[in-house]
Design an enzyme around this catalytic site. Sequence first.
Site, short mmCIF file in Angstrom:
data_model
loop_
_atom_site.label_atom_id
_atom_site.label_comp_id
_atom_site.label_asym_id
_atom_site.label_seq_id
_atom_site.Cartn_x
_atom_site.Cartn_y
_atom_site.Cartn_z
N ASP A 93 0.78 -1.48 0.09
CA ASP A 93 -0.07 -0.12 -0.08
C ASP A 93 0.91 1.18 -0.08
O ASP A 93 1.02 2.05 1.00
CB ASP A 93 -0.99 0.03 1.43
N LYS A 95 0.80 3.91 -2.22
CA LYS A 95 0.31 5.27 -2.23
C LYS A 95 1.31 6.29 -3.11
O LYS A 95 1.45 7.34 -2.71
CB LYS A 95 -0.62 5.94 -1.17
N ASP A 98 3.92 10.89 -7.13
CA ASP A 98 4.69 11.83 -7.78
C ASP A 98 4.92 11.67 -9.30
O ASP A 98 4.13 10.86 -10.03
CB ASP A 98 6.19 11.40 -7.13
O1 6AU Z 1 -8.63 -1.09 9.29
P1 6AU Z 1 -7.77 0.01 9.69
O2 6AU Z 1 -8.47 1.15 10.30
O3 6AU Z 1 -6.90 -0.56 10.91
O4 6AU Z 1 -6.40 -0.02 8.63
C1 6AU Z 1 -6.92 0.23 7.20
C2 6AU Z 1 -5.83 0.32 6.33
C3 6AU Z 1 -4.62 1.10 6.56
C4 6AU Z 1 -4.77 2.36 5.48
O5 6AU Z 1 -3.34 2.65 5.49
C5 6AU Z 1 -5.52 1.86 4.48
O6 6AU Z 1 -6.38 0.80 4.98
N1 6AU Z 1 -6.50 2.76 3.97
C6 6AU Z 1 -6.26 3.01 2.29
C7 6AU Z 1 -5.77 2.06 1.43
C8 6AU Z 1 -5.81 0.58 1.63
O7 6AU Z 1 -4.94 2.56 0.50
C9 6AU Z 1 -7.04 4.06 1.75
C10 6AU Z 1 -8.06 4.80 2.55
O8 6AU Z 1 -8.65 5.48 2.03
N2 6AU Z 1 -7.88 4.51 4.03
C11 6AU Z 1 -7.20 3.45 4.56
O9 6AU Z 1 -7.86 3.34 5.95
O10 6AU Z 1 -3.64 0.26 6.19
#
Ligand code: 6AU
EC number: 4.1.1.23
Length: 262
Positions: A93, A95, A98
């Site tokens: 992940d 993200k 750039d």
């Molecule tokens: O279930 P959580 O809240 O403990 O973790 C959510 C995971 C984290 C974030 O970096 C990721 O999902 N995430 C992402 C991703 C996957 O790209 C995008 C987003 O909008 N929100 C989010 O939480 O590892």
Amino acid sequence: MASYSQKTYAARGREHTHPLACELFATMERKQSNLSLAADVTTKAELIALADRVGPFICVLKTHVDIISDFDSDLVVQLQALAAKHDFLIFEDRKFADIGNTVKLQYGGGIYRIADWAHITNCHVIPGEGIIQGLAEVGMPKNRGLLLLAEMSSKGMLATGEYTARNVEMAVDNPFVIGFIGSRRFTEARDLITMTPGVGLHASGDALGQQYRTPETIVAENGSDIIIVGRGIYGPGKDPVAEAERYRAAGWAAYERRLQRA
Ligand code: 6AU
């Protein structure tokens, strides 16, 4: 034509044009799992132990390798062995955000060499289409796939309206893109996979803006394909094996309800 979200994962796997998407759908069907674990732990030992315990229940292990304090190339070897042992794909992940030339270097090189081991990665399209082209130059020859962050799960996020719509247009046009991070199915132009973070059965959010919805809302109602769950599985006081099976069952039941409605 019926929506892709009304077809089985097995059928979508047979018909998809991207080999990695075929592999992902086949894995989901074999394991009866549309669950991805967001393994946001900060040491090598914790990540390996968690992936080994939860591996049987997931189709995708999602990593953030830049939070691992003792990262080394052996971690990657061990994760690949666990991916083979438990039959899951790896999604770093990262993200990326750039210009094309810089993300090429970040994706293919550095300490992490992400393109060498992560089947899937993701990017923001804020720099324009060049970011997808740069990542594709590195990832396509290795049969990798890219997700665009069409929406985010956090409170006040800015990926809405026209920005989300431009993500969808760029994804439809580029064969390296296999789907989106977002909350719903976005298009029927081709079979793009949606993976949704911010999924929880109990909590409604955290202190830093994360917002949670249920697998039923995300998969059965919104037509998303894969739920991404982190702290709901390994958070304080949780039994990760029991929670992973709970989320796997909830995600799969929501998928079966969606098919019944078709
Ligand atoms: O279930 P959580 O809240 O403990 O973790 C959510 C995971 C984290 C974030 O970096 C990721 O999902 N995430 C992402 C991703 C996957 O790209 C995008 C987003 O909008 N929100 C989010 O939480 O590892």
